[in-house]
Design an enzyme around this catalytic site. Structure first.
Site, PDB file in Angstrom:
ATOM      1  N   HIS A 133       0.840  -1.205   0.000  1.00 35.04           N
ATOM      2  CA  HIS A 133       0.000   0.000   0.000  1.00 35.04           C
ATOM      3  C   HIS A 133       0.873   1.252   0.000  1.00 35.04           C
ATOM      4  O   HIS A 133       0.614   2.198  -0.755  1.00 35.04           O
ATOM      5  CB  HIS A 133      -0.909  -0.021   1.235  1.00 35.04           C
ATOM      6  CG  HIS A 133      -1.815   1.166   1.346  1.00 35.04           C
ATOM      7  ND1 HIS A 133      -3.102   1.171   0.854  1.00 35.04           N
ATOM      8  CD2 HIS A 133      -1.623   2.398   1.905  1.00 35.04           C
ATOM      9  CE1 HIS A 133      -3.660   2.350   1.098  1.00 35.04           C
ATOM     10  NE2 HIS A 133      -2.785   3.102   1.741  1.00 35.04           N
ATOM     11  N   GLU A 134       1.917   1.258   0.825  1.00 36.94           N
ATOM     12  CA  GLU A 134       2.808   2.423   0.889  1.00 36.94           C
ATOM     13  C   GLU A 134       3.629   2.558  -0.387  1.00 36.94           C
ATOM     14  O   GLU A 134       3.911   3.675  -0.839  1.00 36.94           O
ATOM     15  CB  GLU A 134       3.726   2.326   2.110  1.00 36.94           C
ATOM     16  CG  GLU A 134       3.002   2.217   3.449  1.00 36.94           C
ATOM     17  CD  GLU A 134       1.992   3.319   3.689  1.00 36.94           C
ATOM     18  OE1 GLU A 134       2.180   4.438   3.152  1.00 36.94           O
ATOM     19  OE2 GLU A 134       1.002   3.072   4.396  1.00 36.94           O
ATOM     20  N   HIS A 137       1.555   4.440  -2.797  1.00 37.63           N
ATOM     21  CA  HIS A 137       1.532   5.879  -2.544  1.00 37.63           C
ATOM     22  C   HIS A 137       2.714   6.562  -3.229  1.00 37.63           C
ATOM     23  O   HIS A 137       2.581   7.671  -3.752  1.00 37.63           O
ATOM     24  CB  HIS A 137       1.603   6.157  -1.038  1.00 37.63           C
ATOM     25  CG  HIS A 137       0.272   6.136  -0.347  1.00 37.63           C
ATOM     26  ND1 HIS A 137      -0.818   6.832  -0.800  1.00 37.63           N
ATOM     27  CD2 HIS A 137      -0.142   5.506   0.784  1.00 37.63           C
ATOM     28  CE1 HIS A 137      -1.845   6.641   0.001  1.00 37.63           C
ATOM     29  NE2 HIS A 137      -1.464   5.837   0.967  1.00 37.63           N
ATOM     30  N   GLU A 198      -6.045   7.107  -1.002  1.00 40.69           N
ATOM     31  CA  GLU A 198      -6.131   5.837  -0.290  1.00 40.69           C
ATOM     32  C   GLU A 198      -6.778   4.761  -1.155  1.00 40.69           C
ATOM     33  O   GLU A 198      -6.330   3.617  -1.175  1.00 40.69           O
ATOM     34  CB  GLU A 198      -6.918   6.015   1.012  1.00 40.69           C
ATOM     35  CG  GLU A 198      -6.179   6.800   2.086  1.00 40.69           C
ATOM     36  CD  GLU A 198      -4.862   6.161   2.489  1.00 40.69           C
ATOM     37  OE1 GLU A 198      -4.831   4.941   2.704  1.00 40.69           O
ATOM     38  OE2 GLU A 198      -3.855   6.876   2.552  1.00 40.69           O
ATOM     39  N   ASP A 202      -5.000   1.407  -2.437  1.00 38.05           N
ATOM     40  CA  ASP A 202      -5.589   0.081  -2.205  1.00 38.05           C
ATOM     41  C   ASP A 202      -5.577  -0.736  -3.490  1.00 38.05           C
ATOM     42  O   ASP A 202      -5.185  -1.908  -3.490  1.00 38.05           O
ATOM     43  CB  ASP A 202      -7.040   0.217  -1.718  1.00 38.05           C
ATOM     44  CG  ASP A 202      -7.137   0.701  -0.284  1.00 38.05           C
ATOM     45  OD1 ASP A 202      -6.126   0.611   0.442  1.00 38.05           O
ATOM     46  OD2 ASP A 202      -8.222   1.169   0.104  1.00 38.05           O
TER      47      ASP A 202
END
Length: 482
Positions: A133-134, A137, A198, A202
């Protein structure tokens, strides 16, 4: 090797999600980058700024420098980076000692996980889902785009940027709205932008997770677990505050996971051993960790190698050397080159005063894996314990040649030079640590100290240090002019 570094635990609130107030004050000593530095944040500039920021952050957060854990998280993270699109620079992964469940990304591919995240994960796929997930980003440039947008509103300094990114990264709901503007419409825009990020993280993160061989169903499972867990505490869990979790987002991840084939993905041995190491050494105190692993081993199916390893660490830390040694020697019989076991075993030998036996064992491993930081740091630690300082210095300088940001190696090098009363090299090593923490003025001061302690005949060394000082001054000046 029980050698790890934790900086200023009190400052953890800077990135802990429970902190809602401005954090800019913590970075007042950073250089100004000017108002135009971020108007167009190219990948090259993002990487450069990310490196500076991460070095500064390392001096402010309770970061864990454990070579075994470092090897694991970087291997895991880069396995997934290899499956990601839009990767513009190398990624680095770090640990922060914090029992809260959380992870965050910053500029330039720098990603950190709290030790509490792996401690609570029920599978490697769950832990990997946080990291993927990071990664998303970063690859989707969420933080970089946010910084560009901020720079168009008002001039940014590096101090202000760090404060903004801390809040935007770890506290999107309260932080970004508070920083973006005082008007309600601007606040809502900031919040919506973060929620959109977010959802995109995801989606991209789950794809990367699945393509890396992990279970995509771990994402909704992890969300469900955190949601249920937060019901029984007074405050919302850090991860849920960092990554706002609406019911629709949970449903989206569940539906998206169903697009993949359900499969059983066994945990790697490294995951189980790192998790046991975290529980034994970073999550519980020494007395509680020993009781924890004794309990685990007594449960049905609990007599695993990971639980035996965790108990061995707890016994070692409680100075029950004979009991710890008995466990580790049995584990080594089946896996004699396992670095997790060797790390504990050589610590036991050192604690027993068997320095030569420890050196002999690690020398053999070093010949097999000369560039492995776990082996090298343990070997240097054994050399230091045996007062073989020249050997330790040789090993550490070799390691730093290809891993120049290794804080543990610099710390041991400082100890070695201090023991030898080699003041010029001691102060240069201290300068290198200050540089790794982005403290340029302190690094320059230490270089001056190193030059002052040189002997008159060391003219070449004096020229080298003067050149190094000029290089630091030029880099510091360049950062200020950006």
């Amino acid at each position: 090797m029980k050698l790890f570094v934790v900086f200023k635990p009190w400052i953890l609130c800077l990135l802990a999600i429970s902190c809602y107030h401005s954090t800019t004050y913590a970075y007042d000593n950073l250089p100004s980058l000017g108002g135009n530095a971020f108007s167009e944040l190219t990948p090259e500039k993002e990487k450069q700024l990310g490196d500076i920021m991460m070095r500064q952050t390392r001096g402010q957060l309770p970061m864990v420098y454990d070579p075994l854990m470092d090897e694991y998280i970087n291997a895991l993270g880069n396995k997934m980076v290899a499956r990601a699109n839009d990767v513009n620079f190398p990624f680095k992964f770090y640990w922060i000692q914090d029992k809260n469940i959380n992870g965050f990304a910053s500029l330039g591919g720098n990603i950190a996980s709290h030790t509490g995240t792996i401690a609570i994960a029920e599978s490697e796929s769950e832990f990997a889902s946080v990291i993927s997930h990071e990664i998303a980003h970063v690859t989707q440039r969420h933080i970089a785009r946010y910084v560009e947008a901020r720079s168009q509103q008002a001039p940014l300094t590096l101090a202000g940027l760090l404060g903004a990114i801390v809040l935007a990264t770890v506290n999107p709901e309260a932080g970004m709205a508070a920083i973006a503007a005082t008007q309600g419409a601007a606040q809502q825009s900031a919040i919506n932008f973060t929620r959109s990020n977010e959802q995109e993280a995801d989606r991209i993160g789950m794809q990367v997770l699945a393509e890396s061989g992990f279970d995509p169903y771990a994402v909704p499972d992890f969300f469900r677990k955190l949601t249920e867990k937060s019901r029984f505490v007074n405050q919302q869990l850090a991860f849920l505050q960092t990554h706002p979790l609406s019911q629709s987002r949970v449903s989206d991840t569940r539906l998206r996971a169903e697009q993949f084939t359900k499969r059983f993905v066994p945990d790697s041995q490294d995951f189980t051993l790192v998790q046991a190491r975290v529980l034994a050494r970073y999550h519980y105190d020494k007395q509680h960790s020993e009781a924890l692993f004794l309990k685990k081993l007594g449960q049905p199916g609990g007599n695993t190698k990971a639980n035996q390893y965790g108990l061995a660490i707890a016994l070692l830390d409680n100075k029950k050397l004979a009991e710890s040694q008995e466990i580790i020697e049995k584990l080594l019989l089946d896996d004699k080159h396992n670095l997790y076991y060797i790390d504990v075993y050589t610590d036991i030998l050192i604690a027993q005063g068997k320095h030569q036996q420890s050196l002999d064992m690690l020398e053999k491993e070093y010949l097999l894996r000369p560039n492995n930081q776990v082996v090298t740091l343990n070997y240097a630690n054994a050399a230091m314990s045996a007062k073989a300082y020249r050997l330790a210095i040789h090993l550490l300088k070799t390691l730093l040649f290809y891993k120049e940001d290794n804080i543990l190696a610099y710390g041991m090098l400082i100890d070695a030079y201090q023991a030898m009363e080699d003041l010029p090299r001691l102060y240069e090593a201290r300068a290198n640590v200050s540089y790794q923490l982005a403290n340029y003025p302190k690094a320059i001061d230490y270089i001056d100290e190193a030059i002052n302690y040189l002997q008159p005949e060391e003219k070449l060394e004096a020229r080298r240090l003067v050149a190094k000082k000029k290089q630091l001054q030029a880099e510091y000046s360049r950062i200020q002019r950006m």
